[in-house]
Design a protein around this motif. Structure first.
Motif, PDB file in Angstrom:
ATOM      1  N   ASP A  37       0.869  -1.167   0.000  1.00 51.03           N
ATOM      2  CA  ASP A  37       0.000   0.000   0.000  1.00 51.03           C
ATOM      3  C   ASP A  37       0.921   1.238   0.000  1.00 51.03           C
ATOM      4  OD1 ASP A  37      -1.900   1.896   0.459  1.00 51.03           O
ATOM      5  OD2 ASP A  37      -1.976   1.526   2.622  1.00 51.03           O
ATOM      6  N   TYR A  38       1.573   1.466  -1.099  1.00 54.21           N
ATOM      7  CA  TYR A  38       2.637   2.476  -1.102  1.00 54.21           C
ATOM      8  C   TYR A  38       2.416   3.617  -2.091  1.00 54.21           C
ATOM      9  CZ  TYR A  38       4.005   0.367  -5.503  1.00 54.21           C
ATOM     10  OH  TYR A  38       3.982  -0.080  -6.788  1.00 54.21           O
ATOM     11  N   SER A  39       1.451   3.467  -2.989  1.00 49.92           N
ATOM     12  CA  SER A  39       1.402   4.393  -4.123  1.00 49.92           C
ATOM     13  C   SER A  39       1.023   5.819  -3.736  1.00 49.92           C
ATOM     14  CB  SER A  39       0.391   3.894  -5.150  1.00 49.92           C
ATOM     15  OG  SER A  39       0.726   2.598  -5.551  1.00 49.92           O
ATOM     16  N   LEU A  40       1.746   6.748  -4.301  1.00 47.83           N
ATOM     17  CA  LEU A  40       1.391   8.164  -4.175  1.00 47.83           C
ATOM     18  C   LEU A  40       0.835   8.621  -5.521  1.00 47.83           C
ATOM     19  CD1 LEU A  40       4.378   9.825  -2.277  1.00 47.83           C
ATOM     20  CD2 LEU A  40       2.053   9.507  -1.424  1.00 47.83           C
ATOM     21  N   ILE A  41      -0.216   9.422  -5.454  1.00 47.15           N
ATOM     22  CA  ILE A  41      -0.849   9.892  -6.686  1.00 47.15           C
ATOM     23  C   ILE A  41      -1.069  11.410  -6.605  1.00 47.15           C
ATOM     24  CG2 ILE A  41      -1.998   7.703  -7.185  1.00 47.15           C
ATOM     25  CD1 ILE A  41      -4.537   8.787  -5.910  1.00 47.15           C
ATOM     26  N   SER A  42      -1.569  11.983  -7.696  1.00 43.44           N
ATOM     27  CA  SER A  42      -1.903  13.411  -7.687  1.00 43.44           C
ATOM     28  C   SER A  42      -3.404  13.555  -7.402  1.00 43.44           C
ATOM     29  CB  SER A  42      -1.581  14.026  -9.049  1.00 43.44           C
ATOM     30  OG  SER A  42      -2.447  13.475 -10.017  1.00 43.44           O
ATOM     31  N   LEU A  43      -3.825  14.773  -7.102  1.00 44.39           N
ATOM     32  CA  LEU A  43      -5.256  15.002  -6.856  1.00 44.39           C
ATOM     33  C   LEU A  43      -6.095  14.681  -8.088  1.00 44.39           C
ATOM     34  CD1 LEU A  43      -5.781  18.236  -4.751  1.00 44.39           C
ATOM     35  CD2 LEU A  43      -6.584  15.923  -4.243  1.00 44.39           C
ATOM     36  N   ASP A  44      -5.544  14.976  -9.274  1.00 44.87           N
ATOM     37  CA  ASP A  44      -6.276  14.661 -10.513  1.00 44.87           C
ATOM     38  C   ASP A  44      -6.542  13.165 -10.628  1.00 44.87           C
ATOM     39  OD1 ASP A  44      -6.293  17.252 -11.262  1.00 44.87           O
ATOM     40  OD2 ASP A  44      -4.682  17.095 -12.743  1.00 44.87           O
ATOM     41  N   LEU A  68     -10.848  -4.033   4.388  1.00 44.01           N
ATOM     42  CA  LEU A  68     -11.169  -4.706   5.650  1.00 44.01           C
ATOM     43  C   LEU A  68     -10.192  -5.835   5.935  1.00 44.01           C
ATOM     44  CD1 LEU A  68     -15.059  -5.050   5.676  1.00 44.01           C
ATOM     45  CD2 LEU A  68     -13.645  -3.641   7.158  1.00 44.01           C
ATOM     46  N   GLU A  69      -9.792  -6.525   4.856  1.00 45.71           N
ATOM     47  CA  GLU A  69      -8.878  -7.658   5.030  1.00 45.71           C
ATOM     48  C   GLU A  69      -7.430  -7.216   5.166  1.00 45.71           C
ATOM     49  OE1 GLU A  69      -9.764 -10.186   1.735  1.00 45.71           O
ATOM     50  OE2 GLU A  69     -11.728 -10.723   2.548  1.00 45.71           O
ATOM     51  N   GLU A  70      -7.176  -5.918   4.903  1.00 43.96           N
ATOM     52  CA  GLU A  70      -5.828  -5.346   5.047  1.00 43.96           C
ATOM     53  C   GLU A  70      -4.776  -6.149   4.292  1.00 43.96           C
ATOM     54  OE1 GLU A  70      -4.961  -2.554   6.525  1.00 43.96           O
ATOM     55  OE2 GLU A  70      -6.820  -2.052   7.545  1.00 43.96           O
ATOM     56  N   SER A  71      -5.109  -6.623   3.103  1.00 45.57           N
ATOM     57  CA  SER A  71      -4.134  -7.431   2.378  1.00 45.57           C
ATOM     58  C   SER A  71      -3.812  -6.813   1.026  1.00 45.57           C
ATOM     59  CB  SER A  71      -4.700  -8.839   2.154  1.00 45.57           C
ATOM     60  OG  SER A  71      -5.900  -8.730   1.436  1.00 45.57           O
ATOM     61  N   VAL A  72      -2.650  -7.018   0.566  1.00 46.91           N
ATOM     62  CA  VAL A  72      -2.125  -6.481  -0.710  1.00 46.91           C
ATOM     63  C   VAL A  72      -2.568  -5.034  -0.955  1.00 46.91           C
ATOM     64  CG1 VAL A  72      -1.892  -8.768  -1.758  1.00 46.91           C
ATOM     65  CG2 VAL A  72      -3.960  -7.468  -2.197  1.00 46.91           C
ATOM     66  N   CYS A  73      -2.374  -4.567  -2.168  1.00 46.24           N
ATOM     67  CA  CYS A  73      -2.908  -3.246  -2.512  1.00 46.24           C
ATOM     68  C   CYS A  73      -4.428  -3.383  -2.554  1.00 46.24           C
ATOM     69  CB  CYS A  73      -2.381  -2.832  -3.885  1.00 46.24           C
ATOM     70  SG  CYS A  73      -3.220  -1.377  -4.539  1.00 46.24           S
ATOM     71  N   TYR A  74      -5.151  -2.429  -1.995  1.00 45.67           N
ATOM     72  CA  TYR A  74      -6.621  -2.534  -1.915  1.00 45.67           C
ATOM     73  C   TYR A  74      -7.281  -2.544  -3.291  1.00 45.67           C
ATOM     74  CZ  TYR A  74      -5.219  -0.844   2.665  1.00 45.67           C
ATOM     75  OH  TYR A  74      -4.583  -0.687   3.859  1.00 45.67           O
ATOM     76  N   PHE A  75      -6.508  -2.235  -4.308  1.00 46.02           N
ATOM     77  CA  PHE A  75      -7.062  -2.154  -5.662  1.00 46.02           C
ATOM     78  C   PHE A  75      -6.694  -3.388  -6.486  1.00 46.02           C
ATOM     79  CE2 PHE A  75      -6.684   1.911  -3.765  1.00 46.02           C
ATOM     80  CZ  PHE A  75      -7.908   2.499  -4.031  1.00 46.02           C
ATOM     81  N   HIS A  76      -6.194  -4.402  -5.803  1.00 49.98           N
ATOM     82  CA  HIS A  76      -5.803  -5.632  -6.487  1.00 49.98           C
ATOM     83  C   HIS A  76      -6.900  -6.676  -6.327  1.00 49.98           C
ATOM     84  CE1 HIS A  76      -3.610  -9.437  -7.112  1.00 49.98           C
ATOM     85  NE2 HIS A  76      -2.904  -8.717  -7.957  1.00 49.98           N
ATOM     86  N   ASP A  77      -7.354  -7.226  -7.458  1.00 47.99           N
ATOM     87  CA  ASP A  77      -8.382  -8.269  -7.422  1.00 47.99           C
ATOM     88  C   ASP A  77      -7.703  -9.628  -7.274  1.00 47.99           C
ATOM     89  OD1 ASP A  77     -10.272 -10.251  -8.096  1.00 47.99           O
ATOM     90  OD2 ASP A  77     -11.430  -8.809  -9.267  1.00 47.99           O
ATOM     91  N   LYS A  78      -7.821 -10.197  -6.072  1.00 51.82           N
ATOM     92  CA  LYS A  78      -7.096 -11.444  -5.802  1.00 51.82           C
ATOM     93  C   LYS A  78      -7.632 -12.607  -6.622  1.00 51.82           C
ATOM     94  CE  LYS A  78      -7.696 -10.459  -1.572  1.00 51.82           C
ATOM     95  NZ  LYS A  78      -8.051 -10.627  -0.177  1.00 51.82           N
ATOM     96  N   GLU A  79      -8.986 -12.649  -6.782  1.00 57.56           N
ATOM     97  CA  GLU A  79      -9.576 -13.777  -7.526  1.00 57.56           C
ATOM     98  C   GLU A  79      -9.138 -13.764  -8.988  1.00 57.56           C
ATOM     99  OE1 GLU A  79     -11.951 -12.071  -5.354  1.00 57.56           O
ATOM    100  OE2 GLU A  79     -11.288 -13.604  -3.942  1.00 57.56           O
ATOM    101  N   LEU A  80      -9.220 -12.583  -9.599  1.00 53.49           N
ATOM    102  CA  LEU A  80      -8.905 -12.489 -11.028  1.00 53.49           C
ATOM    103  C   LEU A  80      -7.431 -12.168 -11.286  1.00 53.49           C
ATOM    104  CD1 LEU A  80     -12.081 -10.533 -12.204  1.00 53.49           C
ATOM    105  CD2 LEU A  80     -11.666 -12.987 -12.306  1.00 53.49           C
ATOM    106  N   GLY A  81      -6.699 -11.835 -10.231  1.00 53.22           N
ATOM    107  CA  GLY A  81      -5.271 -11.530 -10.388  1.00 53.22           C
ATOM    108  C   GLY A  81      -5.021 -10.337 -11.267  1.00 53.22           C
TER     109      GLY A  81
END
Ligand code: SF4
Ligand code: SF4
Length: 179
Positions: A37-44, A68-81
């Motif tokens: 969970d490290y990514s930095l982004i811009s406001l845009d 809620l599960e606090e695992s990997v990046c929250y934007f990663h779909d574990k089922e579909l990889g």
């Protein structure tokens, strides 16, 4: 944003033509850079992602469940990889395996020969003298008789401008979509 994404996509396509697709776990499973969970982004970027998630409830629910599960990046779909916000993924996620980083005494970059596995990164160190400046915006170095190309973002004006605005955490999107 659009211009910077196009510049990076174009540079990446040049590298793919020269060297082929780079081996990387980043958007294909949770063992690579999507593990953090490290990514930095811009406001845009944040506005675009929030807007997308507000319109796509199924994706939004998956992101909130990941949180809620606090695992990997929250934007990663574990089922579909895969990345749930692939088209809008942060600049830092787009080309990390195609990028070369200048350090005080060396360069660092992802190995072009093997993908990272299970928290074992294959980032390699290169002597400054071994790295060659190529046509904008690329640098290269020689390995096993082959020349490998990487993006040097420091020479991209649009990237320098973006860096000044890259000060929002990707996970700050979560608070917005909970509202
Ligand atoms: S360190 Fe590089 S090769 Fe490894 S997962 Fe991350 S981007 Fe891919
Ligand atoms: S936003 Fe997407 S590409 Fe970036 S780390 Fe998360 S899952 Fe990976």
């Amino acid at each position: 944003m659009k211009i910077l994404r196009e510049i990076l996509e174009d540079a990446k396509n040049k590298i793919v033509k020269l060297n082929g697709e780079r081996l990387c776990n980043q958007t294909s499973n949770s063992c690579g850079c999507c593990n953090w969970d490290y990514s930095l982004i811009s406001l845009d970027e944040k506005r675009e992602i929030v807007e997308f998630l507000r319109k796509n409830n199924e994706v939004k629910e998956k992101v909130l469940k990941n949180k809620l599960e606090e695992s990997v990046c929250y934007f990663h779909d574990k089922e579909l990889g895969k990345c749930l916000i692939y088209k809008l993924r942060p600049i830092c996620c787009r080309y990390i395996s195609y990028k070369i980083y200048e350090k005080d005494d060396c360069f660092k970059t992802c190995s072009p020969l093997e993908p990272c596995r299970k928290s074992c990164s294959t980032v390699i160190r290169l002597e400054k003298k071994d790295v060659r400046i190529e046509k904008y915006p690329l640098k290269s170095y020689q390995l096993n008789d082959e020349r490998y190309y990487f993006i040097d973002d420091k020479v991209i004006e649009e990237y320098k401008e973006y860096k000044n605005k890259q000060n929002v955490k990707l996970n700050s999107v979560i608070e917005e979509i909970k509202k």
